[in-house]
Design a protein around this motif. Structure first.
Motif, PDB file in Angstrom:
ATOM      1  N   SER A 298       0.823  -1.215   0.000  1.00 53.29           N
ATOM      2  CA  SER A 298       0.000   0.000   0.000  1.00 53.29           C
ATOM      3  C   SER A 298       0.854   1.260   0.000  1.00 53.29           C
ATOM      4  O   SER A 298       0.446   2.286  -0.539  1.00 53.29           O
ATOM      5  CB  SER A 298      -0.927   0.023   1.210  1.00 53.29           C
ATOM      6  OG  SER A 298      -1.862  -1.023   1.132  1.00 53.29           O
ATOM      7  N   ALA A 299       2.040   1.177   0.592  1.00 52.91           N
ATOM      8  CA  ALA A 299       2.948   2.320   0.646  1.00 52.91           C
ATOM      9  C   ALA A 299       3.701   2.526  -0.668  1.00 52.91           C
ATOM     10  O   ALA A 299       4.362   3.541  -0.841  1.00 52.91           O
ATOM     11  CB  ALA A 299       3.940   2.137   1.790  1.00 52.91           C
ATOM     12  N   GLY A 300       3.630   1.537  -1.559  1.00 51.85           N
ATOM     13  CA  GLY A 300       4.311   1.663  -2.850  1.00 51.85           C
ATOM     14  C   GLY A 300       5.432   0.680  -3.078  1.00 51.85           C
ATOM     15  O   GLY A 300       6.153   0.773  -4.077  1.00 51.85           O
ATOM     16  N   ALA A 301       5.591  -0.282  -2.178  1.00 55.58           N
ATOM     17  CA  ALA A 301       6.637  -1.285  -2.351  1.00 55.58           C
ATOM     18  C   ALA A 301       6.286  -2.247  -3.488  1.00 55.58           C
ATOM     19  O   ALA A 301       5.113  -2.463  -3.796  1.00 55.58           O
ATOM     20  CB  ALA A 301       6.826  -2.087  -1.058  1.00 55.58           C
ATOM     21  N   LEU A 302       7.308  -2.829  -4.061  1.00 52.04           N
ATOM     22  CA  LEU A 302       7.141  -3.891  -5.049  1.00 52.04           C
ATOM     23  C   LEU A 302       7.264  -5.222  -4.308  1.00 52.04           C
ATOM     24  O   LEU A 302       8.298  -5.496  -3.686  1.00 52.04           O
ATOM     25  CB  LEU A 302       8.222  -3.789  -6.132  1.00 52.04           C
ATOM     26  CG  LEU A 302       8.281  -4.936  -7.128  1.00 52.04           C
ATOM     27  CD1 LEU A 302       7.016  -4.967  -7.993  1.00 52.04           C
ATOM     28  CD2 LEU A 302       9.522  -4.809  -8.001  1.00 52.04           C
ATOM     29  N   ILE A 303       6.234  -6.032  -4.340  1.00 49.32           N
ATOM     30  CA  ILE A 303       6.290  -7.352  -3.711  1.00 49.32           C
ATOM     31  C   ILE A 303       7.029  -8.274  -4.682  1.00 49.32           C
ATOM     32  O   ILE A 303       6.559  -8.531  -5.781  1.00 49.32           O
ATOM     33  CB  ILE A 303       4.877  -7.911  -3.409  1.00 49.32           C
ATOM     34  CG1 ILE A 303       4.080  -6.928  -2.534  1.00 49.32           C
ATOM     35  CG2 ILE A 303       4.969  -9.294  -2.771  1.00 49.32           C
ATOM     36  CD1 ILE A 303       4.699  -6.601  -1.195  1.00 49.32           C
ATOM     37  N   VAL A 304       8.208  -8.724  -4.276  1.00 48.83           N
ATOM     38  CA  VAL A 304       8.997  -9.580  -5.168  1.00 48.83           C
ATOM     39  C   VAL A 304       8.800 -11.060  -4.877  1.00 48.83           C
ATOM     40  O   VAL A 304       9.010 -11.895  -5.745  1.00 48.83           O
ATOM     41  CB  VAL A 304      10.498  -9.213  -5.156  1.00 48.83           C
ATOM     42  CG1 VAL A 304      10.712  -7.816  -5.701  1.00 48.83           C
ATOM     43  CG2 VAL A 304      11.103  -9.343  -3.777  1.00 48.83           C
ATOM     44  N   LYS A 305       8.379 -11.361  -3.647  1.00 51.93           N
ATOM     45  CA  LYS A 305       8.051 -12.747  -3.292  1.00 51.93           C
ATOM     46  C   LYS A 305       6.964 -12.695  -2.224  1.00 51.93           C
ATOM     47  O   LYS A 305       7.213 -12.283  -1.092  1.00 51.93           O
ATOM     48  CB  LYS A 305       9.276 -13.487  -2.762  1.00 51.93           C
ATOM     49  CG  LYS A 305       9.012 -14.964  -2.467  1.00 51.93           C
ATOM     50  CD  LYS A 305      10.288 -15.674  -2.031  1.00 51.93           C
ATOM     51  CE  LYS A 305      10.043 -17.145  -1.800  1.00 51.93           C
ATOM     52  NZ  LYS A 305      11.273 -17.819  -1.337  1.00 51.93           N
ATOM     53  N   PRO A 306       5.748 -13.080  -2.588  1.00 51.02           N
ATOM     54  CA  PRO A 306       4.671 -13.060  -1.590  1.00 51.02           C
ATOM     55  C   PRO A 306       5.009 -13.946  -0.391  1.00 51.02           C
ATOM     56  O   PRO A 306       5.767 -14.916  -0.509  1.00 51.02           O
ATOM     57  CB  PRO A 306       3.473 -13.616  -2.352  1.00 51.02           C
ATOM     58  CG  PRO A 306       3.788 -13.408  -3.795  1.00 51.02           C
ATOM     59  CD  PRO A 306       5.288 -13.535  -3.896  1.00 51.02           C
ATOM     60  N   ALA A 307       4.452 -13.597   0.750  1.00 44.22           N
ATOM     61  CA  ALA A 307       4.700 -14.374   1.963  1.00 44.22           C
ATOM     62  C   ALA A 307       4.250 -15.816   1.779  1.00 44.22           C
ATOM     63  O   ALA A 307       3.200 -16.088   1.199  1.00 44.22           O
ATOM     64  CB  ALA A 307       3.973 -13.737   3.145  1.00 44.22           C
ATOM     65  N   GLN A 308       5.076 -16.724   2.269  1.00 46.69           N
ATOM     66  CA  GLN A 308       4.790 -18.154   2.168  1.00 46.69           C
ATOM     67  C   GLN A 308       5.600 -18.912   3.200  1.00 46.69           C
ATOM     68  O   GLN A 308       6.547 -18.387   3.787  1.00 46.69           O
ATOM     69  CB  GLN A 308       5.111 -18.654   0.764  1.00 46.69           C
ATOM     70  CG  GLN A 308       6.547 -18.405   0.330  1.00 46.69           C
ATOM     71  CD  GLN A 308       6.732 -18.652  -1.146  1.00 46.69           C
ATOM     72  OE1 GLN A 308       7.005 -19.772  -1.534  1.00 46.69           O
ATOM     73  NE2 GLN A 308       6.582 -17.610  -1.954  1.00 46.69           N
ATOM     74  N   ASN A 309       5.220 -20.171   3.412  1.00 50.65           N
ATOM     75  CA  ASN A 309       5.978 -21.023   4.321  1.00 50.65           C
ATOM     76  C   ASN A 309       7.372 -21.233   3.753  1.00 50.65           C
ATOM     77  O   ASN A 309       7.558 -21.328   2.535  1.00 50.65           O
ATOM     78  CB  ASN A 309       5.277 -22.368   4.500  1.00 50.65           C
ATOM     79  CG  ASN A 309       3.981 -22.236   5.268  1.00 50.65           C
ATOM     80  OD1 ASN A 309       3.892 -21.488   6.229  1.00 50.65           O
ATOM     81  ND2 ASN A 309       2.960 -22.958   4.835  1.00 50.65           N
ATOM     82  N   THR A 310       8.359 -21.290   4.661  1.00 50.26           N
ATOM     83  CA  THR A 310       9.746 -21.478   4.247  1.00 50.26           C
ATOM     84  C   THR A 310      10.170 -22.926   4.465  1.00 50.26           C
ATOM     85  O   THR A 310       9.534 -23.659   5.234  1.00 50.26           O
ATOM     86  CB  THR A 310      10.689 -20.559   5.045  1.00 50.26           C
ATOM     87  OG1 THR A 310      10.642 -20.953   6.421  1.00 50.26           O
ATOM     88  CG2 THR A 310      10.282 -19.094   4.914  1.00 50.26           C
ATOM     89  N   PHE A 311      11.267 -23.306   3.840  1.00 44.76           N
ATOM     90  CA  PHE A 311      11.784 -24.673   3.978  1.00 44.76           C
ATOM     91  C   PHE A 311      12.269 -24.964   5.394  1.00 44.76           C
ATOM     92  O   PHE A 311      12.353 -26.107   5.808  1.00 44.76           O
ATOM     93  CB  PHE A 311      12.908 -24.939   2.966  1.00 44.76           C
ATOM     94  CG  PHE A 311      14.178 -24.177   3.247  1.00 44.76           C
ATOM     95  CD1 PHE A 311      15.168 -24.713   4.047  1.00 44.76           C
ATOM     96  CD2 PHE A 311      14.370 -22.912   2.714  1.00 44.76           C
ATOM     97  CE1 PHE A 311      16.324 -24.010   4.316  1.00 44.76           C
ATOM     98  CE2 PHE A 311      15.520 -22.198   2.962  1.00 44.76           C
ATOM     99  CZ  PHE A 311      16.503 -22.753   3.774  1.00 44.76           C
ATOM    100  N   TRP A 312      12.583 -23.910   6.182  1.00 47.56           N
ATOM    101  CA  TRP A 312      13.128 -24.103   7.521  1.00 47.56           C
ATOM    102  C   TRP A 312      12.063 -23.961   8.623  1.00 47.56           C
ATOM    103  O   TRP A 312      12.376 -23.928   9.810  1.00 47.56           O
ATOM    104  CB  TRP A 312      14.294 -23.139   7.775  1.00 47.56           C
ATOM    105  CG  TRP A 312      14.046 -21.726   7.321  1.00 47.56           C
ATOM    106  CD1 TRP A 312      14.395 -21.171   6.119  1.00 47.56           C
ATOM    107  CD2 TRP A 312      13.388 -20.699   8.053  1.00 47.56           C
ATOM    108  NE1 TRP A 312      13.992 -19.858   6.068  1.00 47.56           N
ATOM    109  CE2 TRP A 312      13.364 -19.539   7.240  1.00 47.56           C
ATOM    110  CE3 TRP A 312      12.807 -20.620   9.317  1.00 47.56           C
ATOM    111  CZ2 TRP A 312      12.796 -18.344   7.648  1.00 47.56           C
ATOM    112  CZ3 TRP A 312      12.234 -19.421   9.714  1.00 47.56           C
ATOM    113  CH2 TRP A 312      12.240 -18.303   8.889  1.00 47.56           C
TER     114      TRP A 312
END
Length: 140
Positions: free
Chosen positions: A99-113
């Motif tokens: 909303s502030a103007g950032a570019l989402i390069v990888k949406p939040a998701q579960n990680t391998f760790w």
């Protein structure tokens, strides 16, 4: 050298735009731009946590002060991690950043760790990871 960092300085192309992104968009506390009376002195500081500040300084000013020619920005040279208390908080911060103007390069998701994380870039391409790590609970 003692293991202590007190200021993280990000090079920016447009100080006013970056101030608005971090202060108005992400809600980081700042007194605004200071040092404008000095050539290459304009800078904005943000309180991150006790003893740590984020500084935004024009790319040309950093070049002038360090004596190094400005190079091409490369977002994979460094990432800043913002550790939060839950998956829901990761999602909330990612939404706020977008909303502030950032570019989402990888949406939040579960990680391998076993954590949960996403990445965004600020208006100057600086890479931020918003992360919930079940092993590292934030102090607040």
């Amino acid at each position: 050298m003692k293991p202590r960092i007190t200021v993280i300085t990000l090079a920016v192309d447009d100080l006013e735009r970056s101030l608005r992104f971090y202060r108005d968009g992400l809600g980081l506390p700042s007194e605004g731009i200071v040092g404008q009376a000095f050539e290459h002195g304009a800078v904005a500081f943000f309180e991150l946590q006790a003893g740590l500040k984020l500084a935004l300084w024009p790319r040309q000013s950093i070049s002038h002060d360090s004596g190094l020619a400005p190079g091409r920005p490369n977002p994979t040279e460094l990432s800043l991690g913002h550790n939060v208390a839950s998956k829901a908080e990761v999602d909330a911060v990612m939404t706020q950043a977008k909303s502030a103007g950032a570019l989402i390069v990888k949406p939040a998701q579960n990680t391998f760790w076993g954590g949960y994380a996403g990445y965004f870039q600020d208006p100057d391409g600086h890479l931020w990871e918003v992360v919930w790590n079940p092993q590292w609970a934030p102090p607040d």
